[in-house]
Every structure is written in structure tokens, then in C-alpha cells.
Scaffold this active site. Structure first.
Site, PDB file in Angstrom:
ATOM      1  N   ASN A  92       0.808  -1.225   0.000  1.00  6.10           N
ATOM      2  CA  ASN A  92       0.000   0.000   0.000  1.00  6.10           C
ATOM      3  C   ASN A  92       0.845   1.280   0.000  1.00  6.10           C
ATOM      4  O   ASN A  92       0.374   2.322  -0.467  1.00  6.10           O
ATOM      5  CB  ASN A  92      -0.916  -0.024   1.236  1.00  6.10           C
ATOM      6  CG  ASN A  92      -1.489   1.328   1.559  1.00  6.10           C
ATOM      7  OD1 ASN A  92      -2.433   1.787   0.931  1.00  6.10           O
ATOM      8  ND2 ASN A  92      -0.898   2.017   2.551  1.00  6.10           N
ATOM      9  N   TYR A 161       2.657  10.345 -11.436  1.00  6.42           N
ATOM     10  CA  TYR A 161       1.981   9.435 -10.505  1.00  6.42           C
ATOM     11  C   TYR A 161       1.168   8.396 -11.275  1.00  6.42           C
ATOM     12  O   TYR A 161       1.225   7.196 -10.980  1.00  6.42           O
ATOM     13  CB  TYR A 161       1.088  10.258  -9.582  1.00  6.42           C
ATOM     14  CG  TYR A 161       0.232   9.449  -8.628  1.00  6.42           C
ATOM     15  CD1 TYR A 161       0.789   8.859  -7.500  1.00  6.42           C
ATOM     16  CD2 TYR A 161      -1.141   9.297  -8.842  1.00  6.42           C
ATOM     17  CE1 TYR A 161      -0.006   8.131  -6.614  1.00  6.42           C
ATOM     18  CE2 TYR A 161      -1.940   8.572  -7.966  1.00  6.42           C
ATOM     19  CZ  TYR A 161      -1.364   7.989  -6.845  1.00  6.42           C
ATOM     20  OH  TYR A 161      -2.133   7.270  -5.975  1.00  6.42           O
TER      21      TYR A 161
HETATM   22  N1  LIG Z   1      -6.013   8.734  -1.065  1.00  4.62           N
HETATM   23  C1  LIG Z   1      -6.358   8.557  -2.329  1.00  4.62           C
HETATM   24  O1  LIG Z   1      -7.193   9.290  -2.860  1.00  4.62           O
HETATM   25  C2  LIG Z   1      -5.752   7.436  -3.129  1.00  4.62           C
HETATM   26  C3  LIG Z   1      -6.334   7.130  -4.357  1.00  4.62           C
HETATM   27  C4  LIG Z   1      -5.799   6.108  -5.140  1.00  4.62           C
HETATM   28  C5  LIG Z   1      -4.703   5.403  -4.677  1.00  4.62           C
HETATM   29  N2  LIG Z   1      -4.137   5.732  -3.478  1.00  4.62           N
HETATM   30  C6  LIG Z   1      -2.967   4.952  -3.056  1.00  4.62           C
HETATM   31  O2  LIG Z   1      -3.250   4.368  -1.794  1.00  4.62           O
HETATM   32  C7  LIG Z   1      -2.037   4.230  -1.051  1.00  4.62           C
HETATM   33  C8  LIG Z   1      -2.213   4.880   0.310  1.00  4.62           C
HETATM   34  O3  LIG Z   1      -2.510   6.250   0.134  1.00  4.62           O
HETATM   35  P1  LIG Z   1      -3.009   7.215   1.313  1.00  4.62           P
HETATM   36  O4  LIG Z   1      -4.029   8.093   0.736  1.00  4.62           O
HETATM   37  O5  LIG Z   1      -3.290   6.432   2.522  1.00  4.62           O
HETATM   38  O6  LIG Z   1      -1.662   8.091   1.512  1.00  4.62           O
HETATM   39  P2  LIG Z   1      -1.021   8.719   2.828  1.00  4.62           P
HETATM   40  O7  LIG Z   1       0.009   9.670   2.337  1.00  4.62           O
HETATM   41  O8  LIG Z   1      -2.054   9.205   3.749  1.00  4.62           O
HETATM   42  O9  LIG Z   1      -0.296   7.442   3.509  1.00  4.62           O
HETATM   43  C9  LIG Z   1       0.767   6.815   2.853  1.00  4.62           C
HETATM   44  C10 LIG Z   1       1.549   5.985   3.860  1.00  4.62           C
HETATM   45  O10 LIG Z   1       2.653   5.394   3.156  1.00  4.62           O
HETATM   46  C11 LIG Z   1       3.838   5.613   3.916  1.00  4.62           C
HETATM   47  N3  LIG Z   1       5.020   5.622   3.064  1.00  4.62           N
HETATM   48  C12 LIG Z   1       5.389   6.552   2.155  1.00  4.62           C
HETATM   49  N4  LIG Z   1       6.583   6.234   1.618  1.00  4.62           N
HETATM   50  C13 LIG Z   1       6.973   5.051   2.181  1.00  4.62           C
HETATM   51  C14 LIG Z   1       8.098   4.202   2.028  1.00  4.62           C
HETATM   52  N5  LIG Z   1       9.124   4.521   1.199  1.00  4.62           N
HETATM   53  N6  LIG Z   1       8.156   3.071   2.751  1.00  4.62           N
HETATM   54  C15 LIG Z   1       7.148   2.742   3.618  1.00  4.62           C
HETATM   55  N7  LIG Z   1       6.070   3.519   3.830  1.00  4.62           N
HETATM   56  C16 LIG Z   1       5.980   4.659   3.094  1.00  4.62           C
HETATM   57  C17 LIG Z   1       3.614   6.951   4.587  1.00  4.62           C
HETATM   58  O11 LIG Z   1       4.484   7.140   5.698  1.00  4.62           O
HETATM   59  C18 LIG Z   1       2.134   6.846   4.993  1.00  4.62           C
HETATM   60  O12 LIG Z   1       1.967   6.197   6.227  1.00  4.62           O
HETATM   61  C19 LIG Z   1      -0.955   4.843  -1.906  1.00  4.62           C
HETATM   62  O13 LIG Z   1      -0.301   3.836  -2.643  1.00  4.62           O
HETATM   63  C20 LIG Z   1      -1.718   5.748  -2.844  1.00  4.62           C
HETATM   64  O14 LIG Z   1      -1.022   6.009  -4.030  1.00  4.62           O
HETATM   65  C21 LIG Z   1      -4.629   6.729  -2.700  1.00  4.62           C
END
Ligand SMILES: NC(=O)c1ccc[n+]([C@@H]2O[C@H](COP(=O)([O-])OP(=O)(O)OC[C@H]3O[C@@H](n4cnc5c(N)ncnc54)[C@H](O)[C@@H]3O)[C@@H](O)[C@H]2O)c1
Length: 267
Positions: A92, A161
Site C-alpha cells: 500500500n 503518478y
Molecule cells: N487517497 C487517495 O485518494 C488514493 C487514491 C488512489 C490510490 N491511493 C494509493 O493508496 C495508497 C495509500 O494512500 P493514502 O491516501 O493512505 O496516503 P497517505 O500519504 O495518507 O499514507 C501513505 C503511507 O505510506 C507511507 N510511506 C510513504 N513512503 C513510504 C516508504 N518509502 N516506505 C514505507 N512507507 C511509506 C507513509 O508514511 C504513509 O503512512 C498509496 O499507494 C496511494 O497512491 C490513494
């Protein structure tokens, strides 16, 4: 329902300190799994694990930067020693750095590729090594990669992205094929979440205003809802429940798919 029950399963969720990952860890624990959260945010990760453990499940934390091969080794070892197995991986962890194509910065593009694509592939590598027959866990399992609706549609200011999330989608298919053909016993799928107002989602809405694409964050969110047949943003639990499904026996004949969880936005 028993086919959705994850009792006895041992899961590692990357980026589980907050946002979607924390919700996925919670949902997996609620379905009966023991869960290890791996994240670069150590104190928040420990706090989240502690909160989830109050629900009665075994939940731990391990420091993990998904771009580092060596850290994957120790994260898998910690999952095995603290939970007693390893049969679910949720890849994730991800980052999003907004920029119009004309403003793209090489360093930002490389950082997104590193976390989103290299991080996902390294996770698959270490999950396969551990879960396949003869591996340190050796029971097969399920991997769910978190792609994005951005892998499937054109939304402005997220070209880099979107490219990384399309790559996650392709990596998912190849990994599922290898696992099947080579008898690893690991199903590999991905989901395409729609916009969820986590830290990442909320920042994206303000970044597209700064890029001059919308007059306000509210207008940006309104445009996304307008494009979504189910007429709302995503919620953390929408994504978490889809992950539980794909990890469970209810999905036992499903591998190599990308499941949209986006209210129809990407159709
Ligand atoms: N929020 C959205 O609208 C959305 C939509 C589509 C996809 N996503 C995807 O869902 C996933 C989670 O997104 P989110 O919204 O919870 O983001 P967020 O930024 O709130 O959380 C991301 C988490 O990943 C951790 N992280 C970042 N880089 C890291 C690394 N190198 N190693 C380990 N941990 C790491 C961060 O510390 C954080 O805890 C991501 O892959 C994102 O691309 C999010």
C-alpha cells in the site's frame, strides 16, 4: 461469513501508519488476521498498531522503507517471528507529487517510481520468496497491490503518478502469471481506489488549485464527484473491505486482476 474469515492469517501492510493502509490493517485484523504494519513513520506506526491491538487482534509494527531491499528482509523476518507466519502482503505504501507536465521535475518522478514501483516489486519479491513452497513461510498466500483510478483515466497534473500506478497494474499481472506458472501458490491482485480524503487525497485537491486547474479545492472535489456515478468520494473502509475480499478465500479463483473501487469514476 466463513469465506471472508481471515482467522489464522498473518499479514504485512506497508504504509500502514495512517490513511488507507491503517484502515486496511484494521479491516484485516477485524476479519481475524494478525497484522504487522511496516512504515517509514515509526512513532505513528507504533501508535496505530497499539490502537488496533486494543480491538483484540495481534498487531505489531516494523520500520520499513519499501525502497530498501535489506529492510524488506528484516520486515519479513519480523512478521515471521512476531506473528508466526506470513501469508498476506498489502503493498500500500505510495507517494504522489503533483505537477503539470510542463513543470515535471526529474527528481520527483524518480522518487515516485522508487516508492510506488520499485517498492511494490521488492515487496512481491520478498513475499514470493517467503510464501512459495520451501520458503520461510511456505504456505502460499495473497498479495494485494494498491494502484489507483489514476492508472485508468487521465486526470491533469498527475502524469508521473499515473505512470507509476499503471506500472503497478502491469507488475501485478506479470507477478500473478509467474506465481501461477511457477507454482508459488500466491494470488496477486490490485485495486484502483478512487479519491479518498486522506492526507494524500486532501493534498492533491489543494495542489490542483495551486496548479491553476480549479478555483478551489471544493471545486476540484466537486468535479471528481460529478465524474463518479455513485456521486461521492471514496472512504477508507471502501478500499479496506475490497482488500479483505481479495485476501480471503472468497477470492480463491481470482488472480491478476485490477479491481476498480471508485464508485464507477474510471468506467
Ligand atoms: N487517497 C487517495 O485518494 C488514493 C487514491 C488512489 C490510490 N491511493 C494509493 O493508496 C495508497 C495509500 O494512500 P493514502 O491516501 O493512505 O496516503 P497517505 O500519504 O495518507 O499514507 C501513505 C503511507 O505510506 C507511507 N510511506 C510513504 N513512503 C513510504 C516508504 N518509502 N516506505 C514505507 N512507507 C511509506 C507513509 O508514511 C504513509 O503512512 C498509496 O499507494 C496511494 O497512491 C490513494
Amino acid at each position: 461469513m466463513t469465506q471472508f474469515d481471515l482467522s489464522g492469517r498473518k499479514a504485512l501492510v506497508t504504509g500502514g501508519a495512517r490513511g488507507l493502509g491503517a484502515g486496511m490493517a484494521e479491516a484485516l485484523a477485524r476479519a481475524g488476521a494478525s497484522v504487522m504494519i511496516g512504515d517509514v513513520l515509526a512513532s505513528l506506526g507504533r501508535e496505530t498498531a497499539g490502537k488496533l491491538a486494543q480491538g483484540g487482534a495481534k498487531v505489531g509494527f516494523v520500520p520499513l522503507d519499501v525502497t530498501k531491499d535489506e529492510e524488506w528482509k528484516s520486515a519479513v523476518a519480523a512478521t515471521l517471528s512476531e506473528l508466526g507466519g506470513f501469508d498476506i502482503l498489502v503493498n500500500n505504501a505510495g507517494i504522489e507529487i503533483t505537477a503539470l507536465v510542463i513543470d515535471a521535475e526529474a527528481a520527483d518522478l524518480r522518487r515516485m517510481l522508487d516508492v510506488n514501483v520499485v517498492g511494490t516489486l521488492l515487496g512481491l519479491k520478498h513475499a514470493f520468496r517467503a510464501m512459495r513452497p520451501g520458503g520461510s513461510a511456505g504456505q502460499g498466500g495473497a498479495v494485494v497491490n494498491i494502484a489507483s483510478v489514476a492508472a485508468t483515466i487521465a486526470f491533469p497534473a498527475i502524469a508521473g503518478y499515473s505512470a507509476t500506478k499503471s506500472a503497478v497494474d502491469r507488475v501485478t499481472r506479470v507477478a500473478a502469471m509467474e506465481s501461477g506458472k511457477l507454482g508459488y501458490g500466491v494470488r496477486v491482485n490490485c485495486i484502483y481506489p478512487g479519491l479518498v480524503p486522506t492526507e494524500m487525497g486532501t493534498k492533491l485537491a489543494s495542489d490542483v488549485v495551486a496548479a491553476g486547474l480549479f478555483p478551489s479545492a471544493q471545486a476540484a472535489v466537486g468535479a471528481i464527484i460529478e465524474q463518479t456515478p455513485l456521486a461521492r468520494l471514496g472512504e477508507v473502509r471502501d478500499m479496506a473491505d475490497a482488500v479483505v475480499f481479495l485476501c480471503s478465500d472468497a477470492a480463491r479463483f481470482i488472480t491478476g486482476i485490477g479491481l476498480p473501487v471508485d464508485g464507477g469514476m474510471g468506467m
